[in-house]
Design a protein around this motif. Structure first.
Motif, PDB file in Angstrom:
ATOM      1  N   ILE A 111      46.536  41.885  37.445  1.00  0.00           N
ATOM      2  CA  ILE A 111      47.822  42.390  35.901  1.00  0.00           C
ATOM      3  C   ILE A 111      47.970  41.368  35.476  1.00  0.00           C
ATOM      4  CG2 ILE A 111      49.891  44.016  34.883  1.00  0.00           C
ATOM      5  CD1 ILE A 111      49.238  45.530  37.178  1.00  0.00           C
ATOM      6  N   ALA A 340      45.079  44.613  32.652  1.00  0.00           N
ATOM      7  CA  ALA A 340      44.238  44.665  34.512  1.00  0.00           C
ATOM      8  C   ALA A 340      42.929  43.896  33.993  1.00  0.00           C
ATOM      9  CB  ALA A 340      44.333  45.474  34.523  1.00  0.00           C
ATOM     10  N   THR A 347      46.478  48.993  41.338  1.00  0.00           N
ATOM     11  CA  THR A 347      46.350  48.684  40.654  1.00  0.00           C
ATOM     12  C   THR A 347      46.284  49.200  39.235  1.00  0.00           C
ATOM     13  OG1 THR A 347      44.690  46.127  40.741  1.00  0.00           O
ATOM     14  CG2 THR A 347      45.506  46.809  38.621  1.00  0.00           C
ATOM     15  N   ARG A 351      49.358  50.199  36.764  1.00  0.00           N
ATOM     16  CA  ARG A 351      49.773  49.743  35.639  1.00  0.00           C
ATOM     17  C   ARG A 351      50.254  51.897  35.168  1.00  0.00           C
ATOM     18  NH1 ARG A 351      43.402  49.018  33.320  1.00  0.00           N
ATOM     19  NH2 ARG A 351      44.927  48.446  31.019  1.00  0.00           N
TER      20      ARG A 351
END
Length: 444
Positions: A111, A340, A347, A351
């Motif tokens: 990210i 990202a 991940t 997010r």
């Protein structure tokens, strides 16, 4: 180099609402150096929606460093503890250059917190579009204006992170009260009051454009604020180069700014000192009654000398840059966007968390910060100036536009615009000459 990045560590603080739910045995906070985490943020029930992971690492690269980075990490500590995600954050003072090196070298972070939408769009082919869940959270949390800056070619790639209110003018409430002055709400009122103050023997304005290698950027904000208030359509066309930089409307904005910045009766210590006066200290003469106004973003609340009471009835406070057209309500803004380069489950969970009300409420309580997320209560901001900034940033009736120079190509927004505004304020070139030079620098 983005001016948003340069000043991110001083970003204005904003609010939070309490996170509801019964405690479910969240881990104790053993690191008190990274900001004060609210008790409600320690409840693992708030993190169940993001899933469970066993020590998976998510790397984040951003321009945020030092104390602000500590406060940011404090806000997501319990997301880490409750979900098992290990966020490895790295702050860099050379974000733009480091991003290119890492992406080109196949070593992109999972990210990145992009302070410039234009820079983010240059990595489009490497970015992972927002999922349906991230899109839903972003759509719920931010206005269309904000979402547009995280969108590339019609696809949402990044939810907003922090938000800075930039269209502020600082003043002394005591000085106003003693002289029965009222806060101006239109440009004409602002100029009329400036004339009155000048006639009384006080210099109306302080100004300072010096910022090391980025000298000039405070001047670009003046032009952006004026263009925005003349016409949002013109502003949008200008930053997208759909009209040339030297269009009559832009030259006129320089001239309008010049009615203040090139006016020897208006500027403390004289107009020839502006480019050499450090922006960090340029507003301080307000405290001594040596000037009445200083145009600078809400983050400036953290830059006054120690002991200064920054409040509506204090030593200094700020009001919104006046409108030109009756009925308009506009704000120049800056901020970061969460994009990202990885599509792992960890991940994706991170997010979603960073786009959620849970994160923004927690982050608002760990240190000075601001956000335009609709799920926060402005009255929970940590300082009065942050209450004001948050009220504006979260008001759906306010038309926001991102900092223009951060949307322009680097050759312009972080180069010729800076140098041109210095040549202009120093009297070396007039408005038309500077606008012509900047237009000639725009990449073909």
């Amino acid at each position: 180099m983005s001016k948003t990045r340069r000043i991110s560590y001083l970003t204005a603080a904003v609010s939070a609402i309490a996170l509801a739910a019964a405690a479910c045995g969240a881990p104790e906070d053993e690191d008190n150096s990274r900001g004060e985490v609210p008790e409600e943020a320690k409840d693992c029930a708030n993190y169940e929606q993001f899933g469970s992971f066993d020590g998976e690492t998510v790397t984040i690269l951003g321009s945020i460093r030092d104390q602000e980075a500590d406060e940011m990490m404090a806000a997501w500590k319990f997301f880490e503890d409750c979900t098992g995600v290990d966020i490895a954050y790295e702050g860099t003072g050379e974000f733009e250059a480091d991003m290119k090196v890492r992406v080109d070298g196949g070593n992109a972070p999972d990210i990145a917190l992009f302070p410039q939408p234009g820079l983010m769009s240059s990595f489009k082919d490497d970015l992972v579009p927002a999922s349906e869940d991230v899109t839903a959270l972003a759509t719920e949390g931010w206005s269309e204006d904000w979402l547009n800056y995280g969108t590339i070619d019609g696809t949402l790639y990044a939810a907003p992170n922090s938000s800075n209110a930039k269209s502020f003018i600082w003043y002394s409430p005591t000085f106003f009260s003693e002289n029965n002055y009222e806060v101006p709400t239109t440009w004409d009122d602002l100029i009329a009051l400036s004339d009155t103050i000048a006639e009384s023997g006080t210099t109306p304005w302080c100004a300072g454009f010096e910022s090391g290698g980025a000298t000039g950027w405070p001047g670009t904000d003046w032009i952006e604020d004026i263009v925005l208030r003349e016409s949002t359509d013109t502003y949008d066309q200008w930053v997208a180069h759909e009209i040339p930089f030297n269009s009559p409307e832009i030259v006129s904005a320089f001239d309008k700014a010049g009615s203040v910045l090139l006016n020897e009766d208006y500027v403390f210590n004289g107009t020839d000192t502006i480019s050499a006066t450090a922006f960090q200290e340029a507003g301080w003469p307000i405290l001594d009654g040596d000037c009445a106004f200083y145009r600078m973003a809400s983050f400036y609340g953290a830059m006054w000398p120690e002991g200064t009471n920054v409040a509506e009835d204090g030593d200094v406070f700020a009001f919104q840059f006046p409108e030109t057209n009756e009925g308009d309500n506009t704000m120049l803004v800056g901020g970061e966007f969460v994009a990202a380069f990885s599509d792992t489950d960890a991940t994706e969970a991170t997010r979603q968390y960073l786009a959620s009300e849970v994160y923004h409420n927690a982050r608002l309580q760990t240190g000075p910060w601001s956000t335009a997320h609709q799920g926060v209560d402005p009255n929970n901001a940590t300082t009065p100036i942050n209450v004001l900034a948050t009220e504006i940033l979260t008001n759906p009736d306010v038309t926001v536009r991102f900092d223009g120079s951060d949307l322009m190509p680097g050759e312009v927004g972080a180069s010729s615009f800076w140098t041109g505004i210095v040549q202009w304020v120093d009297g070396d070139k007039d408005s038309q000459q500077v606008a012509d030079d900047i237009e000639a620098s725009w990449p073909q």
